[in-house]
Structures are given as C-alpha cells and as structure tokens.
Design a protein around this motif. Sequence first.
Motif, mmCIF file in Angstrom:
data_model
loop_
_atom_site.group_PDB
_atom_site.id
_atom_site.type_symbol
_atom_site.label_atom_id
_atom_site.label_comp_id
_atom_site.label_asym_id
_atom_site.label_seq_id
_atom_site.Cartn_x
_atom_site.Cartn_y
_atom_site.Cartn_z
ATOM 1 N N ALA A 44 75.682 11.345 29.177
ATOM 2 C CA ALA A 44 75.784 11.158 30.630
ATOM 3 C C ALA A 44 74.818 12.080 31.361
ATOM 4 O O ALA A 44 74.189 11.688 32.353
ATOM 5 C CB ALA A 44 77.220 11.407 31.089
ATOM 6 N N LEU A 45 74.690 13.310 30.875
ATOM 7 C CA LEU A 45 73.760 14.239 31.501
ATOM 8 C C LEU A 45 72.320 13.768 31.351
ATOM 9 O O LEU A 45 71.533 13.806 32.312
ATOM 10 C CB LEU A 45 73.898 15.631 30.878
ATOM 11 N N LEU A 46 71.960 13.313 30.158
ATOM 12 C CA LEU A 46 70.595 12.836 29.924
ATOM 13 C C LEU A 46 70.301 11.605 30.785
ATOM 14 O O LEU A 46 69.182 11.457 31.290
ATOM 15 C CB LEU A 46 70.396 12.529 28.443
ATOM 16 N N ALA A 47 71.297 10.752 30.971
ATOM 17 C CA ALA A 47 71.114 9.586 31.833
ATOM 18 C C ALA A 47 70.937 10.016 33.291
ATOM 19 O O ALA A 47 70.124 9.446 34.024
ATOM 20 C CB ALA A 47 72.313 8.648 31.698
ATOM 21 N N TRP A 48 71.684 11.025 33.711
ATOM 22 C CA TRP A 48 71.554 11.549 35.082
ATOM 23 C C TRP A 48 70.145 12.102 35.293
ATOM 24 O O TRP A 48 69.514 11.834 36.326
ATOM 25 C CB TRP A 48 72.585 12.652 35.306
ATOM 26 N N ALA A 49 69.662 12.857 34.325
ATOM 27 C CA ALA A 49 68.323 13.435 34.428
ATOM 28 C C ALA A 49 67.258 12.347 34.489
ATOM 29 O O ALA A 49 66.298 12.441 35.266
ATOM 30 C CB ALA A 49 68.065 14.366 33.245
ATOM 31 N N ASP A 50 67.423 11.317 33.677
ATOM 32 C CA ASP A 50 66.456 10.219 33.674
ATOM 33 C C ASP A 50 66.436 9.513 35.030
ATOM 34 O O ASP A 50 65.359 9.209 35.567
ATOM 35 C CB ASP A 50 66.815 9.238 32.561
ATOM 36 N N ALA A 51 67.619 9.278 35.600
ATOM 37 C CA ALA A 51 67.699 8.615 36.904
ATOM 38 C C ALA A 51 67.098 9.476 38.009
ATOM 39 O O ALA A 51 66.581 8.959 39.002
ATOM 40 C CB ALA A 51 69.155 8.281 37.228
ATOM 41 N N ALA A 52 67.165 10.792 37.830
ATOM 42 C CA ALA A 52 66.624 11.723 38.827
ATOM 43 C C ALA A 52 65.165 12.081 38.563
ATOM 44 O O ALA A 52 64.603 12.943 39.249
ATOM 45 C CB ALA A 52 67.464 12.999 38.857
ATOM 46 N N LEU A 78 78.487 17.909 39.839
ATOM 47 C CA LEU A 78 79.555 17.324 39.038
ATOM 48 C C LEU A 78 78.991 16.327 38.038
ATOM 49 O O LEU A 78 78.028 15.611 38.344
ATOM 50 C CB LEU A 78 80.545 16.585 39.933
ATOM 51 N N LEU A 79 79.608 16.258 36.848
ATOM 52 C CA LEU A 79 79.215 15.276 35.846
ATOM 53 C C LEU A 79 80.439 14.491 35.403
ATOM 54 O O LEU A 79 81.414 15.057 34.900
ATOM 55 C CB LEU A 79 78.587 15.968 34.627
#
Length: 272
Positions: free
Chosen positions: A28-36, A224-225
């Motif tokens: 989930a964190l890696l996906a958040w970083a990719d989206a950002a 938040l994650l």
Amino acid sequence: MKHLDLGVLDDDVLLFGGPYSNIQALEALLAWADAADIDPERMICTGDIVAYCGAPLACVEAVQASGAAVLAGNCEIQLAAGADDCGCGFEDGTTCDRLSAAWYAFAQSQMTEDARNWMAGLPDVLTFNHQGKRYGVLHGGVTDVSRFVFDSDEDALFAREWAALEALTGPVDAVVAGHSGIPFLRLTQRGPWVNAGVIGMPPHDGAPQTRFALLSGGKMRIELLSYDVEGAMADMRTAGLPADYRDALQSGYWPSEDVLPESLRVAVSDRG
C-alpha cells in the motif's frame, strides 16, 4: 558504524519505518508513492523491515526490489548475525518478551542467506540534503540502536543522541528516527526531531491505519496509511503466530504497553 550520505533530495521525500513483515502495508505504501510520483531514490526506510507479522521474506524482497534507501534496524542487525532474539531489550517475562520470541523465531526460519547478507551490509545512519537543510536518519538511537525515544522524553536525551549522530555524520539541521512505533514531531533545543512512525502496526490509538512521514517543501508531516488489514491478519494466522499482534492490527491497540511511557498508555476500559 556505517554512514551513507544520499546527496541532495530537493523534491518530496517519503520516510517510513517498520514494515514489520506486513506485506500488505508495504504494498500500500509503494502504491501511494507511485501515485504521488515519488521515485525510489526519494524513499527512505528507518529499519525493522521484519518483525511482528506474517510475511518477513516477502517484505525484505519487496523493499530490495523497490530501490528505497534502507538503514539497519535492530531486527536487521540481529537477523544478519543469526542472533537468538530481536535485540529490543524487552524485560524477561513481559508480554513483549514472550511475543517477540514467537515472531522472531518465525522470521529467523524464513530468512535466506542472500537476505542476511543484504541486511549485514546496510548502513547504520543516513544523511541527505533537502532545500538547504541537512537531515540525519537513524533507527532508535545512535548510542543504542534499540533505544525507545518518545515525544515525552527530556531534552537531555534528544541532545545526547543528536550529539552522537553528529559525531558520526557532521552537523545536521534535523533528525528523523523510527523504532518506537509512535510518530511525532518534536522541536528540541537542537532542532526538529521527527519519528516517522511505522507502517506495519498501528500507533496504539484505536484505529487500524498506520503512519509514515512526508517531507515536502521543507516541511515534515505525518500521513495516514490504509491497507488490507484482513490480508495481513490471514498471513499471521497461516504462519501460526500468536493472536495478540494479529488482533492489534484490527483493534489499533498493542497487546502490551511495557515499552510505552505512562502518557501513551490506554486503560482497557477506555478502548473501543
């Protein structure tokens, strides 16, 4: 101790701690970083990739594949050395001590030689420059990698650790740490000290979301994650780990408060 300087990182920098063998949170964190649009060279892990949850090797391999910068937490140091425990220094007979024996033995059984060798080569502290300021990144403390540092601690403790860090790295304007599991932003006498929190376990606040830090425009904030909690719980169940930390993923409350200062403890009667 090994020090690695990452150079100048002037765009947004994502800092996270403790995946804790929780592959769902890490993904989930890696996906958040990719989206950002945060590139791997602007992602920094404060250590403890492996701990309480059910996918230790998958987390190590995912962090390696991500290209994020990583420093050695006490768990990496102990696993690389083939040590018998996680090195947190829990008092004998406490809940933390009992539960750590179970998850650490499982993690130890899952590690490959390649994973241990990679862990053995990780730096102990990192530094980088961001928009004119120099940041130092460590795990718990410099004088003790598994030191629990909380927002409520006296300035003298922050000052000692800051001085120990600068003896190794040279001057820094701010410090980012991990290990304790509780995120905070503290303005000490030396400057800002930020705990980025951990992504693998909630911060004992009664909700399942975990935390990481984002440095953007010269300012640090805690994010938040949300992630697949049920999937992480299922991995722990499959691994045969005790229910205590598995339940904590959902309840948001740790199974033991042994390491926490009084100000962060929550009476059972007050838990939702």
